[in-house]
Scaffold this motif. Sequence first.
Motif, PDB file in Angstrom:
ATOM      1  N   MET B   1      36.746  89.257  89.855  1.00 47.43           N
ATOM      2  CA  MET B   1      37.480  88.046  90.428  1.00 47.43           C
ATOM      3  C   MET B   1      37.962  88.328  91.523  1.00 47.43           C
ATOM      4  N   ASP B   2      38.143  86.888  92.435  1.00 51.47           N
ATOM      5  CA  ASP B   2      38.604  86.925  93.689  1.00 51.47           C
ATOM      6  C   ASP B   2      40.126  86.381  93.772  1.00 51.47           C
ATOM      7  N   ILE B   3      41.002  87.282  94.291  1.00 56.32           N
ATOM      8  CA  ILE B   3      42.485  86.561  94.497  1.00 56.32           C
ATOM      9  C   ILE B   3      42.439  86.591  96.073  1.00 56.32           C
ATOM     10  N   VAL B   4      43.744  85.911  96.393  1.00 56.53           N
ATOM     11  CA  VAL B   4      44.147  85.767  97.953  1.00 56.53           C
ATOM     12  C   VAL B   4      45.104  86.626  98.186  1.00 56.53           C
ATOM     13  N   LEU B   5      44.902  87.846  98.910  1.00 58.91           N
ATOM     14  CA  LEU B   5      45.847  88.883  99.230  1.00 58.91           C
ATOM     15  C   LEU B   5      46.233  88.643 100.570  1.00 58.91           C
ATOM     16  N   ASN B   6      47.678  88.486 100.771  1.00 59.94           N
ATOM     17  CA  ASN B   6      48.080  88.317 102.091  1.00 59.94           C
ATOM     18  C   ASN B   6      47.137  87.352 103.114  1.00 59.94           C
ATOM     19  N   SER B   7      46.901  86.302 102.402  1.00 57.79           N
ATOM     20  CA  SER B   7      45.928  85.350 103.070  1.00 57.79           C
ATOM     21  C   SER B   7      44.506  85.544 103.223  1.00 57.79           C
ATOM     22  N   LYS B   8      44.076  86.864 102.752  1.00 61.37           N
ATOM     23  CA  LYS B   8      42.658  87.439 102.829  1.00 61.37           C
ATOM     24  C   LYS B   8      42.012  87.405 101.489  1.00 61.37           C
ATOM     25  N   PRO B   9      40.899  87.135 101.529  1.00 61.06           N
ATOM     26  CA  PRO B   9      40.133  87.075 100.184  1.00 61.06           C
ATOM     27  C   PRO B   9      40.263  88.713  99.550  1.00 61.06           C
ATOM     28  N   HIS B  10      40.058  88.922  98.183  1.00 62.78           N
ATOM     29  CA  HIS B  10      40.368  90.349  97.876  1.00 62.78           C
ATOM     30  C   HIS B  10      39.575  90.207  96.476  1.00 62.78           C
ATOM     31  N   ASN B  11      38.769  91.278  96.320  1.00 63.47           N
ATOM     32  CA  ASN B  11      38.151  91.540  95.223  1.00 63.47           C
ATOM     33  C   ASN B  11      38.849  92.168  94.077  1.00 63.47           C
ATOM     34  N   MET B  12      38.725  91.986  92.661  1.00 59.90           N
ATOM     35  CA  MET B  12      39.578  93.034  91.926  1.00 59.90           C
ATOM     36  C   MET B  12      38.877  92.993  90.465  1.00 59.90           C
ATOM     37  N   LYS B  13      38.945  93.939  89.697  1.00 57.14           N
ATOM     38  CA  LYS B  13      38.642  93.871  88.204  1.00 57.14           C
ATOM     39  C   LYS B  13      39.270  92.782  87.464  1.00 57.14           C
ATOM     40  N   GLU B  14      38.596  92.244  86.659  1.00 61.91           N
ATOM     41  CA  GLU B  14      39.145  91.215  85.773  1.00 61.91           C
ATOM     42  C   GLU B  14      40.490  91.675  85.052  1.00 61.91           C
ATOM     43  N   LYS B  15      41.278  90.911  84.688  1.00 62.52           N
ATOM     44  CA  LYS B  15      42.554  91.251  83.795  1.00 62.52           C
ATOM     45  C   LYS B  15      43.418  92.534  84.669  1.00 62.52           C
ATOM     46  N   SER B  16      43.352  92.652  85.871  1.00 61.57           N
ATOM     47  CA  SER B  16      44.187  93.435  86.504  1.00 61.57           C
ATOM     48  C   SER B  16      45.470  92.951  86.596  1.00 61.57           C
ATOM     49  N   SER B  17      46.469  94.050  86.530  1.00 55.62           N
ATOM     50  CA  SER B  17      47.853  93.554  86.850  1.00 55.62           C
ATOM     51  C   SER B  17      48.259  93.720  88.407  1.00 55.62           C
ATOM     52  N   LEU B  18      49.577  92.870  88.419  1.00 57.14           N
ATOM     53  CA  LEU B  18      50.088  93.125  89.838  1.00 57.14           C
ATOM     54  C   LEU B  18      50.379  94.856  90.083  1.00 57.14           C
ATOM     55  N   TYR B  19      50.741  95.212  89.091  1.00 56.62           N
ATOM     56  CA  TYR B  19      50.867  96.913  89.340  1.00 56.62           C
ATOM     57  C   TYR B  19      49.684  97.542  89.652  1.00 56.62           C
ATOM     58  N   ASP B  20      48.582  97.157  88.910  1.00 58.79           N
ATOM     59  CA  ASP B  20      47.198  97.737  89.224  1.00 58.79           C
ATOM     60  C   ASP B  20      46.793  97.556  90.740  1.00 58.79           C
ATOM     61  N   LEU B  21      47.335  96.316  91.049  1.00 58.85           N
ATOM     62  CA  LEU B  21      46.824  96.082  92.443  1.00 58.85           C
ATOM     63  C   LEU B  21      47.571  96.858  93.435  1.00 58.85           C
ATOM     64  N   LEU B  22      49.029  97.354  93.087  1.00 61.87           N
ATOM     65  CA  LEU B  22      49.655  98.014  94.032  1.00 61.87           C
ATOM     66  C   LEU B  22      49.095  99.548  94.133  1.00 61.87           C
ATOM     67  N   LYS B  23      48.928  99.783  92.883  1.00 64.93           N
ATOM     68  CA  LYS B  23      48.379 101.214  92.749  1.00 64.93           C
ATOM     69  C   LYS B  23      46.853 101.439  93.300  1.00 64.93           C
ATOM     70  N   ASN B  24      46.160 100.545  93.303  1.00 67.97           N
ATOM     71  CA  ASN B  24      45.010 100.649  93.981  1.00 67.97           C
ATOM     72  C   ASN B  24      44.990 100.505  95.414  1.00 67.97           C
ATOM     73  N   LEU B  25      45.875 100.027  96.038  1.00 66.53           N
ATOM     74  CA  LEU B  25      46.256  99.984  97.513  1.00 66.53           C
ATOM     75  C   LEU B  25      47.004 100.992  97.973  1.00 66.53           C
ATOM     76  N   LYS B  26      47.444 101.874  96.952  1.00 67.44           N
ATOM     77  CA  LYS B  26      48.384 103.254  97.355  1.00 67.44           C
ATOM     78  C   LYS B  26      49.491 102.764  98.008  1.00 67.44           C
ATOM     79  N   LEU B  27      50.175 101.760  97.505  1.00 70.28           N
ATOM     80  CA  LEU B  27      51.497 101.457  98.259  1.00 70.28           C
ATOM     81  C   LEU B  27      52.461 101.834  97.122  1.00 70.28           C
TER      82      LEU B  27
END
Lengths: 255, 66
Positions: B1-27
Amino acid sequence: MDKLKIANKEFSSRLLSGTGKFRDKADIKEMLKQSGSQIITIALRRVNLENPQDNILNYIPKSTTLLPNTSGARDADEAIRIAHIAREVGCGNFIKIEVIHDAKYLMPDNEETIKATKILAKDGFVVLPYITPDIITCKKLEDAGASAVMPLGAPIGSNAGLQTKALLEMIIENSNLPVIVDAGIGLPSHAASAMELGADAVLINTAIATADNPPLMAEAFSMAIKAGRVAYLSKLQKSSKYANASSPLTGFLNL
Amino acid sequence: MDIVLNSKPHNMKEKSSLYDLLKNLKLNPDNVVTELNLQIIKKDKRESTILKNSDRVEIITFMGGG
């Protein structure tokens, strides 16, 4: 030196430092040590996804009181949104309201600032509004629940000194809130002058951050602010057009 | 799926959580604030917040300022 009180907190330093414009973030740590600042300003922006590990909080001791600003806000609603985001980081409830839509002089919008202050103070924030110096605005901010006022000395980053001196004097004379002179102070002597006038504190960013040696300049400002405060507490005397002899006026051998 | 992250398109696995996103970005999750479609999502709600296609996510942090 006497303590600075903002809301229910006491601070032994009257120098608030900004963290913008530093060429090397590592200088911020040393600057804080040399300045003795216990309150520092920071801004909020989107995370740099290219370099996500580089966070300014890594350079700031945990004991420092963070004063996030609402820079980027063009009206009260945007300032309120930014304040809520800042509080969510979990580093306290101090907020410097900064509402600016004038790109040339970066003058703050006092009316929108009062609006935002009223709402945020009610919501439990310790609100320090950045304003164009005006006693009526200060009175309204006091009624709105502000914890201090931050009138400008000159436009942000201008290093032009206390161009608003007469207005600052009016505010200092009439304010029941701490007065922190913010913006435009370019020299330690400007900061000392503000403190001699009776300001409770000053906020310095550009003058320290853009010096060749920021930690050394921070030390200079720290000394100037202490000198100015102690001079104010010792009750300065008025200047006069005419001389007033310091030595006896009698002739050398005419006792 | 595609989300808009800080105004830019960002591809992610289906059913990812917000926590998963931070983890993937190593934040560092403690140093950032997350907004989903302009609503702040508190730190303890990130794991249970599942992202959907076209969601707008903002990740905000402190930086130098005066």
